[in-house]
Design a protein around this motif. Structure first.
Motif, PDB file in Angstrom:
ATOM      1  N   PRO A  28       3.904  -4.132   1.213  1.00  0.00           N
ATOM      2  CA  PRO A  28       4.479  -3.688  -0.048  1.00  0.00           C
ATOM      3  C   PRO A  28       3.980  -2.276  -0.362  1.00  0.00           C
ATOM      4  O   PRO A  28       2.852  -1.924  -0.024  1.00  0.00           O
ATOM      5  CB  PRO A  28       3.970  -4.704  -1.070  1.00  0.00           C
ATOM      6  N   PRO A  29       4.805  -1.449  -1.000  1.00  0.00           N
ATOM      7  CA  PRO A  29       4.390  -0.082  -1.314  1.00  0.00           C
ATOM      8  C   PRO A  29       3.340  -0.054  -2.427  1.00  0.00           C
ATOM      9  O   PRO A  29       3.219  -1.016  -3.196  1.00  0.00           O
ATOM     10  CB  PRO A  29       5.689   0.587  -1.776  1.00  0.00           C
ATOM     11  N   PRO A  30       2.588   1.030  -2.547  1.00  0.00           N
ATOM     12  CA  PRO A  30       1.572   1.129  -3.598  1.00  0.00           C
ATOM     13  C   PRO A  30       2.166   1.072  -5.003  1.00  0.00           C
ATOM     14  O   PRO A  30       1.465   0.781  -5.959  1.00  0.00           O
ATOM     15  CB  PRO A  30       0.890   2.473  -3.338  1.00  0.00           C
ATOM     16  N   SER A  31       3.471   1.315  -5.110  1.00  0.00           N
ATOM     17  CA  SER A  31       4.131   1.288  -6.420  1.00  0.00           C
ATOM     18  C   SER A  31       4.718  -0.072  -6.764  1.00  0.00           C
ATOM     19  O   SER A  31       5.386  -0.226  -7.791  1.00  0.00           O
ATOM     20  CB  SER A  31       5.254   2.335  -6.445  1.00  0.00           C
ATOM     21  N   ASN A  33       5.471  -3.740  -8.144  1.00  0.00           N
ATOM     22  CA  ASN A  33       5.085  -4.497  -9.341  1.00  0.00           C
ATOM     23  C   ASN A  33       4.723  -5.927  -8.921  1.00  0.00           C
ATOM     24  O   ASN A  33       4.848  -6.292  -7.757  1.00  0.00           O
ATOM     25  CB  ASN A  33       6.199  -4.459 -10.396  1.00  0.00           C
ATOM     26  N   ILE A  34       4.281  -6.721  -9.871  1.00  0.00           N
ATOM     27  CA  ILE A  34       3.783  -8.061  -9.534  1.00  0.00           C
ATOM     28  C   ILE A  34       4.884  -8.946  -8.947  1.00  0.00           C
ATOM     29  O   ILE A  34       4.621  -9.735  -8.030  1.00  0.00           O
ATOM     30  CB  ILE A  34       3.079  -8.743 -10.736  1.00  0.00           C
ATOM     31  N   THR A  35       6.109  -8.811  -9.417  1.00  0.00           N
ATOM     32  CA  THR A  35       7.207  -9.613  -8.875  1.00  0.00           C
ATOM     33  C   THR A  35       7.447  -9.264  -7.410  1.00  0.00           C
ATOM     34  O   THR A  35       7.615 -10.154  -6.566  1.00  0.00           O
ATOM     35  CB  THR A  35       8.489  -9.388  -9.705  1.00  0.00           C
ATOM     36  N   SER A  40       6.778 -10.510  -1.666  1.00  0.00           N
ATOM     37  CA  SER A  40       6.385 -10.037  -0.336  1.00  0.00           C
ATOM     38  C   SER A  40       5.367 -10.976   0.303  1.00  0.00           C
ATOM     39  O   SER A  40       5.506 -11.358   1.467  1.00  0.00           O
ATOM     40  CB  SER A  40       5.804  -8.620  -0.450  1.00  0.00           C
ATOM     41  N   PHE A  41       4.357 -11.363  -0.459  1.00  0.00           N
ATOM     42  CA  PHE A  41       3.334 -12.253   0.086  1.00  0.00           C
ATOM     43  C   PHE A  41       3.886 -13.650   0.332  1.00  0.00           C
ATOM     44  O   PHE A  41       3.601 -14.261   1.366  1.00  0.00           O
ATOM     45  CB  PHE A  41       2.113 -12.295  -0.840  1.00  0.00           C
ATOM     46  N   ARG A  42       4.708 -14.156  -0.587  1.00  0.00           N
ATOM     47  CA  ARG A  42       5.276 -15.491  -0.398  1.00  0.00           C
ATOM     48  C   ARG A  42       6.193 -15.537   0.821  1.00  0.00           C
ATOM     49  O   ARG A  42       6.261 -16.553   1.508  1.00  0.00           O
ATOM     50  CB  ARG A  42       6.036 -15.923  -1.653  1.00  0.00           C
ATOM     51  N   LEU A 138      -3.032  -7.626 -12.851  1.00  0.00           N
ATOM     52  CA  LEU A 138      -3.371  -8.079 -14.199  1.00  0.00           C
ATOM     53  C   LEU A 138      -2.164  -8.639 -14.946  1.00  0.00           C
ATOM     54  O   LEU A 138      -2.307  -9.166 -16.047  1.00  0.00           O
ATOM     55  CB  LEU A 138      -3.995  -6.927 -15.002  1.00  0.00           C
ATOM     56  N   ASN A 139      -0.970  -8.566 -14.337  1.00  0.00           N
ATOM     57  CA  ASN A 139       0.258  -9.000 -15.002  1.00  0.00           C
ATOM     58  C   ASN A 139       0.709 -10.403 -14.617  1.00  0.00           C
ATOM     59  O   ASN A 139       1.850 -10.777 -14.858  1.00  0.00           O
ATOM     60  CB  ASN A 139       1.386  -8.002 -14.706  1.00  0.00           C
ATOM     61  N   ASP A 140      -0.180 -11.180 -14.031  1.00  0.00           N
ATOM     62  CA  ASP A 140       0.146 -12.536 -13.598  1.00  0.00           C
ATOM     63  C   ASP A 140      -1.095 -13.399 -13.803  1.00  0.00           C
ATOM     64  O   ASP A 140      -2.216 -12.961 -13.535  1.00  0.00           O
ATOM     65  CB  ASP A 140       0.536 -12.510 -12.114  1.00  0.00           C
TER      66      ASP A 140
END
Length: 190
Positions: A28-31, A33-35, A40-42, A138-140
């Motif tokens: 995933p790119p450094p930009s 977001n949490i979604t 990407s990880f899932r 921090l958004n999850d």
């Protein structure tokens, strides 16, 4: 680096060709977001908790200023800064990175970028994660809880968690059958 160690399972088949473009396509790119991070990880079979754990790898290493330029100088296209960043950290980053800087480097974990430790989580908790992807943790609930726990406790389980997650990540996309080869020397094709 004083980090954890883990037993790497042997016998995994490696391809005979490596392409850097394929590596970047799977990160995933450094930009992100949490979604985007969670998706990407899932898609690789990794949990939200493992997202938080493996992000802790940002405790070592560097990045180019160009990776955070928009975050510092044009976050929403209006010449602004990402409001999720600690304002004092913004001042520090702007001293190191000009708006058009494409060559300078910056530590991902200032002060301990060459030591594998839990200070990354302390920085993220203080809103000093270098990338938007760091701040996004921090958004999850699941990722935030891991960040806060490691940032407050000194990371009593982080080394074990990281080692286990690296072994699991090593099982992603295993080549089977006659494809690839089991290398005698890991860094070279047979």
């Amino acid at each position: 680096m004083n980090g954890p160690s883990w037993r790497v399972p042997l016998g995994r088949r490696d391809g005979r060709v490596s392409r850097s473009s394929e590596a970047l396509a799977n990160l995933p790119p450094p930009s992100a977001n949490i979604t985007q991070l969670k998706a990407s990880f899932r898609s690789k079979g990794l949990s939200d908790r493992e997202l938080a754990i493996l992000s802790g790898g940002h405790t070592i290493g560097i990045s180019h200023c160009s990776s955070i330029s928009n975050r510092l100088y044009n976050f929403t296209g209006q010449g602004d800064t990402d409001p999720s960043l600690d304002p004092n950290y913004v001042v520090h980053l702007k001293r190191k990175c000009s708006p058009t800087d494409t060559t300078s480097i910056i530590e991902m974990d200032p002060g301990s970028a060459r030591t594998f430790d839990t200070s990354y989580y302390t920085l993220v908790r203080k809103r000093r994660g270098l990338f938007e992807a760091d701040a996004a943790l921090l958004n999850d609930n699941a990722t935030r809880n891991y960040v806060l726990r490691q940032g407050n406790s000194g990371g009593s389980n982080f080394f074990n968690d990281f080692a286990a997650s690296m072994v699991k990540m090593g099982r992603i996309g295993v080549i089977t059958g006659n494809r690839g080869e089991i290398r005698r020397i890991c860094s070279a094709i047979n």
